[in-house]
Scaffold this active site. Structure first.
Site, mmCIF file in Angstrom:
data_model
loop_
_atom_site.group_PDB
_atom_site.id
_atom_site.type_symbol
_atom_site.label_atom_id
_atom_site.label_comp_id
_atom_site.label_asym_id
_atom_site.label_seq_id
_atom_site.Cartn_x
_atom_site.Cartn_y
_atom_site.Cartn_z
ATOM 1 N N SER A 101 -2.237 2.538 5.292
ATOM 2 C CA SER A 101 -2.267 3.944 4.936
ATOM 3 C C SER A 101 -3.713 4.450 4.890
ATOM 4 O O SER A 101 -4.433 4.354 5.890
ATOM 5 C CB SER A 101 -1.536 4.162 3.595
ATOM 6 O OG SER A 101 -1.347 5.538 3.350
ATOM 7 N N GLU A 120 1.344 5.433 13.055
ATOM 8 C CA GLU A 120 2.375 5.737 12.055
ATOM 9 C C GLU A 120 1.776 6.680 11.031
ATOM 10 O O GLU A 120 0.562 6.864 10.969
ATOM 11 C CB GLU A 120 2.890 4.455 11.402
ATOM 12 C CG GLU A 120 1.860 3.681 10.599
ATOM 13 C CD GLU A 120 1.732 4.124 9.151
ATOM 14 O OE1 GLU A 120 2.739 4.583 8.563
ATOM 15 O OE2 GLU A 120 0.617 4.028 8.609
ATOM 16 N N HIS A 170 4.570 2.771 6.646
ATOM 17 C CA HIS A 170 5.182 3.371 5.463
ATOM 18 C C HIS A 170 6.692 3.180 5.405
ATOM 19 O O HIS A 170 7.368 3.856 4.633
ATOM 20 C CB HIS A 170 4.848 4.862 5.401
ATOM 21 C CG HIS A 170 3.423 5.149 5.032
ATOM 22 N ND1 HIS A 170 2.427 5.246 5.979
ATOM 23 C CD2 HIS A 170 2.831 5.353 3.837
ATOM 24 C CE1 HIS A 170 1.273 5.502 5.374
ATOM 25 N NE2 HIS A 170 1.488 5.575 4.086
#
Length: 312
Positions: A120, A214, A284
């Protein structure tokens, strides 16, 4: 630290493999984490035969950040340089890692050879360490193991920290968007962070690359905009292949007229003509693989697999 643009390695050196009994230094480079949310992950880690060392500011909170920039940077640097610590594990992502870049010498950190694990917002730190030649692990953060996951999630995590980047055979594959095979260095991560890094010393370099993409919480027009930015800069045109995870919390079940992220991905990426798969389990999603960034792998988009060249 030298000129990062001229020092981009073709293939990074793998981090030192760990064995049970090794110590994970736990840090919070981005958003705050509650002790109750992190504790189950520490318990899980210790149950695998490892030790955890929490650094002084791991539970700090300052608005949307896990404490002051200098304190978060100091914890990260101390974790890498601490002789007791064998690997550096991020408690969570969120926001704030980019603010640490001016405080850190990534050549110094990469020279330790320690596994560095997170995803992330941690994408920007992966980019910085990979540019200094250290392969890093795009995988679960400390809070990931606060919830039950598929058995192959832990298996993949442990296999990578042991030095074997091959995904477990039990893990699901991706779905073909553009067929074919490609070989290249695995790079990428959270698309928002990849876009934010353009124009900085940590800018992504997709030459000879299998690119991971992503994200989470981005509305459809932002997914379109971010992919378009990566196309307009010419970055994605240099990729050998593309592996898309999931754009989590993007589709709206209450509004069927809104674009679906898979349709946007197909519209933006199919014209590149390089092998591409979607829905690969990383990032995620609930159940995720740990993927080593900076090592070579073969993408088989027809079979939906990513196979690493395991270093000696």
């Amino acid at each position: 630290m030298g000129d990062a643009q001229t020092r981009m390695p073709i293939v990074c050196r793998p981090p030192h493999p760990l064995r049970p009994g090794a110590t994970f230094g736990v840090v919070s480079p981005s958003s705050p984490v509650a002790q109750d949310d992190l504790e189950p992950g520490i318990v899980w880690l210790e149950a695998q035969g490892y030790r955890a060392k929490l650094f002084p500011h791991v539970f700090d909170a300052d608005r949307h950040l896990a404490g002051r920039d200098q304190d978060r940077a100091d914890d990260l640097r101390m974790a890498f340089l601490d002789p007791v610590v064998d690997a550096v594990w991020c408690s969570r992502g969120g926001y704030g890692a980019s603010r640490l870049l001016p405080f850190l010498d990534f050549e110094e950190l990469a020279a330790t050879g320690k596994p560095f694990i997170g995803y992330s917002d941690i994408t920007v730190l992966h980019l910085a360490l990979n540019r200094e030649g250290l392969a890093t692990l795009h995988g679960p953060v400390g809070v990931t193991f606060a919830r039950e996951r598929a058995p192959w999630v832990a298996q993949s995590f442990l296999r990578n920290v042991h030095g074997d980047p091959q995904p477990p055979v039990e893990a699901p594959g991706g779905q073909t968007l553009v067929g074919g095979r490609a070989e290249g260095v695995v790079t990428g991560g959270c698309v928002r962070l990849l876009c934010d890094a353009i124009g900085t010393l940590q800018a992504p370099d997709f030459r000879d690359a299998i690119v991971l993409l992503e994200d989470i919480g981005e509305p459809p027009h932002r997914v379109d905009g971010m992919l378009t930015q990566l196309l307009n800069t010419g970055l994605l045109a240099k990729a050998k292949g593309i592996v898309v995870g999931e754009f989590t919390d993007t589709d709206s079940p209450d509004d069927p007229t809104r674009p679906r992220w898979r349709d946007t991905v197909a519209d933006r990426l199919t014209p590149l003509g390089v092998p591409t798969m979607v829905g690969y389990p990383f990032g995620h999603q609930h159940d995720v693989l740990t993927l080593t960034l900076g090592l070579r792998a073969t993408l088989d988009a027809d079979a939906g697999t990513l196979a690493y060249e395991v270093p000696a």
